[in-house]
Design a protein around this motif. Structure first.
Motif, mmCIF file in Angstrom:
data_model
loop_
_atom_site.group_PDB
_atom_site.id
_atom_site.type_symbol
_atom_site.label_atom_id
_atom_site.label_comp_id
_atom_site.label_asym_id
_atom_site.label_seq_id
_atom_site.Cartn_x
_atom_site.Cartn_y
_atom_site.Cartn_z
ATOM 1 N N LYS A 194 -15.568 -28.300 14.299
ATOM 2 C CA LYS A 194 -16.537 -27.301 14.758
ATOM 3 C C LYS A 194 -16.125 -26.757 16.122
ATOM 4 O O LYS A 194 -15.854 -27.525 17.044
ATOM 5 C CB LYS A 194 -17.934 -27.910 14.862
ATOM 6 N N PRO A 195 -16.085 -25.431 16.292
ATOM 7 C CA PRO A 195 -15.721 -24.866 17.592
ATOM 8 C C PRO A 195 -16.927 -24.788 18.523
ATOM 9 O O PRO A 195 -18.045 -24.507 18.093
ATOM 10 C CB PRO A 195 -15.225 -23.458 17.238
ATOM 11 N N TYR A 196 -16.678 -25.036 19.791
ATOM 12 C CA TYR A 196 -17.694 -24.883 20.839
ATOM 13 C C TYR A 196 -17.131 -23.943 21.896
ATOM 14 O O TYR A 196 -16.048 -24.181 22.430
ATOM 15 C CB TYR A 196 -18.035 -26.221 21.489
ATOM 16 N N PHE A 197 -17.871 -22.909 22.185
ATOM 17 C CA PHE A 197 -17.456 -21.997 23.241
ATOM 18 C C PHE A 197 -17.722 -22.665 24.586
ATOM 19 O O PHE A 197 -18.854 -23.021 24.892
ATOM 20 C CB PHE A 197 -18.244 -20.682 23.151
ATOM 21 N N ASP A 198 -16.673 -22.852 25.379
ATOM 22 C CA ASP A 198 -16.816 -23.519 26.678
ATOM 23 C C ASP A 198 -17.244 -22.491 27.718
ATOM 24 O O ASP A 198 -16.418 -21.827 28.328
ATOM 25 C CB ASP A 198 -15.503 -24.183 27.077
ATOM 26 N N LEU A 199 -18.535 -22.395 27.901
ATOM 27 C CA LEU A 199 -19.082 -21.386 28.809
ATOM 28 C C LEU A 199 -19.124 -21.868 30.262
ATOM 29 O O LEU A 199 -19.639 -21.173 31.125
ATOM 30 C CB LEU A 199 -20.491 -20.995 28.354
ATOM 31 N N ILE A 200 -18.569 -23.065 30.517
ATOM 32 C CA ILE A 200 -18.538 -23.579 31.892
ATOM 33 C C ILE A 200 -17.131 -23.946 32.353
ATOM 34 O O ILE A 200 -16.935 -24.382 33.487
ATOM 35 C CB ILE A 200 -19.483 -24.791 32.062
ATOM 36 N N SER A 201 -16.143 -23.774 31.479
ATOM 37 C CA SER A 201 -14.724 -23.969 31.845
ATOM 38 C C SER A 201 -14.442 -25.349 32.433
ATOM 39 O O SER A 201 -13.658 -25.486 33.372
ATOM 40 C CB SER A 201 -14.270 -22.890 32.846
ATOM 41 N N GLY A 202 -15.089 -26.379 31.874
ATOM 42 C CA GLY A 202 -14.882 -27.723 32.430
ATOM 43 C C GLY A 202 -15.308 -27.797 33.877
ATOM 44 O O GLY A 202 -14.705 -28.504 34.680
ATOM 45 N N ILE A 203 -16.361 -27.068 34.231
ATOM 46 C CA ILE A 203 -16.862 -26.866 35.598
ATOM 47 C C ILE A 203 -15.815 -26.127 36.440
ATOM 48 O O ILE A 203 -15.203 -26.672 37.366
ATOM 49 C CB ILE A 203 -17.333 -28.166 36.278
ATOM 50 N N SER A 204 -15.581 -24.882 36.057
ATOM 51 C CA SER A 204 -14.731 -23.937 36.808
ATOM 52 C C SER A 204 -13.293 -24.420 36.976
ATOM 53 O O SER A 204 -12.656 -24.144 37.992
ATOM 54 C CB SER A 204 -15.351 -23.651 38.186
ATOM 55 N N VAL A 205 -12.781 -25.107 35.974
ATOM 56 C CA VAL A 205 -11.395 -25.580 36.019
ATOM 57 C C VAL A 205 -10.477 -24.700 35.175
ATOM 58 O O VAL A 205 -9.423 -24.259 35.636
ATOM 59 C CB VAL A 205 -11.298 -27.052 35.550
ATOM 60 N N SER A 206 -10.880 -24.429 33.941
ATOM 61 C CA SER A 206 -9.983 -23.764 32.983
ATOM 62 C C SER A 206 -10.100 -22.252 33.104
ATOM 63 O O SER A 206 -10.521 -21.556 32.169
ATOM 64 C CB SER A 206 -10.316 -24.235 31.563
ATOM 65 N N ASN A 207 -9.696 -21.712 34.241
ATOM 66 C CA ASN A 207 -9.847 -20.284 34.487
ATOM 67 C C ASN A 207 -9.020 -19.420 33.548
ATOM 68 O O ASN A 207 -9.397 -18.291 33.248
ATOM 69 C CB ASN A 207 -9.486 -19.953 35.944
ATOM 70 N N ILE A 208 -7.886 -19.936 33.068
ATOM 71 C CA ILE A 208 -7.087 -19.146 32.130
ATOM 72 C C ILE A 208 -7.222 -19.704 30.715
ATOM 73 O O ILE A 208 -6.387 -19.433 29.850
ATOM 74 C CB ILE A 208 -5.616 -19.047 32.560
ATOM 75 N N GLY A 209 -8.276 -20.443 30.477
ATOM 76 C CA GLY A 209 -8.525 -21.007 29.155
ATOM 77 C C GLY A 209 -7.841 -22.352 28.974
ATOM 78 O O GLY A 209 -7.037 -22.788 29.793
#
Length: 395
Positions: free
Chosen positions: A38-53
């Protein structure tokens, strides 16, 4: 047979009595995938870590190439290692010319610790001024900067002579004086629920620090690397710190932080005593390689320039809902104020069932956190906003 969820609860130390317990098998772009696919859209980027995905090909390639050459060699600062040198040159070339000396560490908290030591060593003073509702980390020194007594009291005694001021209070700046080694501030308060400074406040803060001989530290651990619509948030306000702190997205998904200052200030860690600040793994070559790849991608694809446009789409779609009390934002660092923690919990729970990961803020549990990868597309923004609006409807 015991499953991984049970092993997780049995063997991993927990930070709360209700962990999310998502079992992630894969991450790519803006999505996390659980054990069932199941896909989950990461709307918090691992708490502003994954800026380029997540799992960006350029970063993965850089990590693999560097790991094939060498990984850990020696305590940081002893050997000339090309990833460290290249990254230090690249990041300082993007900063004001005075910020020309980089000390690499492993995390944001360590960047804070190093900066506090540097300020005390350089000034010979002992007092630190911080701001209420700021968050700078959880180690003893960084925790000492927090104003929330409930978070601090169980761990007393902490650092003495830490004084707190209200954010945006010009009158409060009078507390800065001849005993102040440094003033540490987030140029945009993140965990307070996205609180922006006035330009006049930051200008007056800079002037007061200069007048009193105190160093000004900007904590850009969460706001840096394009998150707010500038590569660094301080650039918007035209106010320059004496020490700049980076981490989170700086490492491109790998653990990396830094405190950056002038050569003159930074050299005070090298004598009286020598080795005044040391780290074994800070500036790990694989982390530095990942950071270079991430930074190159941000710059070459002009990612920062798209942030404000994407911010506007979120605002246009969400701010008008009657459940939304306030829309606060700095680029793709967004707080959706609902005014009630129970409503926030219900919204987060609904979104999780619908495949979207959201969160609240440490010092503002009445607002929803939105901080997606900067690579999010306008169509993806519309998709997640449609689900958020359905969540707001249910409130």
């Amino acid at each position: 047979m015991i499953n991984r969820r049970e092993l997780f609860l049995k063997y991993l130390a927990q930070t709360s009595d209700s962990p999310l317990r998502l079992e992630i098998e894969k991450a790519e772009g803006v999505y996390l995938f659980d054990a069932m696919g199941k896909p989950y859209f990461d709307l918090i980027s691992g708490i502003s870590v994954s800026n380029i995905g997540h799992n960006h090909p350029a970063v993965v390639r850089a990590v693999c190439e560097q790991a094939s050459r060498y990984m850990h060699l020696m305590v940081y600062g002893e050997y000339i290692q090309s990833p460290q040198v290249e990254l230090a040159q690249k990041i300082t070339n993007l900063l004001p010319r005075e910020l020309n000396s980089v000390y690499f560490v492993n995390s944001g908290s360590e960047a804070v610790e190093g900066a506090l030591k540097l300020a005390k060593r350089f000034t010979g003073r002992y007092e630190v001024v911080a701001f209420r509702n700021a968050y700078h980390g959880s180690t003893h020194g960084s925790l000492s900067l927090m104003s929330c007594e409930a978070q601090k009291q169980p761990f007393y005694p902490l650092l003495p002579m830490v004084r707190h001021v209200d954010f945006n209070s010009i009158d409060g700046l009078e507390i800065i004086g001849c005993h102040t080694a440094c003033v540490i501030i987030e140029p945009i308060q993140a965990e307070a629920g996205i609180r922006l400074p006035t330009t006049d406040f930051l200008v007056k803060l800079r002037q007061k620090c200069t007048k009193e001989g105190a160093l000004l530290i900007f904590d850009e651990i969460q706001t840096g690397m394009g998150r707010t619509g500038n590569l660094f948030a301080f650039q918007k306000y035209g106010v320059q710190p004496d020490i700049l702190l980076l981490a989170k997205a700086f490492g491109g998904g790998m653990p990396l932080g830094a405190f950056i200052s002038t050569k003159d200030i930074m050299q005070h860690l090298s004598y009286n005593p020598p080795l005044g600040h040391i780290t074994t793994f800070g500036g790990h070559p694989v982390s530095c390689a990942a950071a270079i790849a991430s930074l190159n991608f941000i710059l070459e694809n002009r990612l920062v320039e798209s942030v404000k446009e994407k911010e506007k789409i979120f605002e246009q779609l969400l701010s008008g809902h009657n459940a939304v009390k306030e829309f606060r934002s700095a680029g793709l660092l967004i707080a959706i104020e609902l005014g009630d923690f129970e409503k926030v919990q219900k919204c987060i729970s609904f979104c999780l069932k619908e495949g979207i990961i959201t969160d609240w803020f440490l010092f503002c549990n009445t607002a929803i956190r939105i901080a997606p990868p900067l690579t999010i597309s306008p169509d993806q923004i519309r998709d997640v906003c449609s689900i958020l609006l359905r969540a707001f409807d249910r409130l």
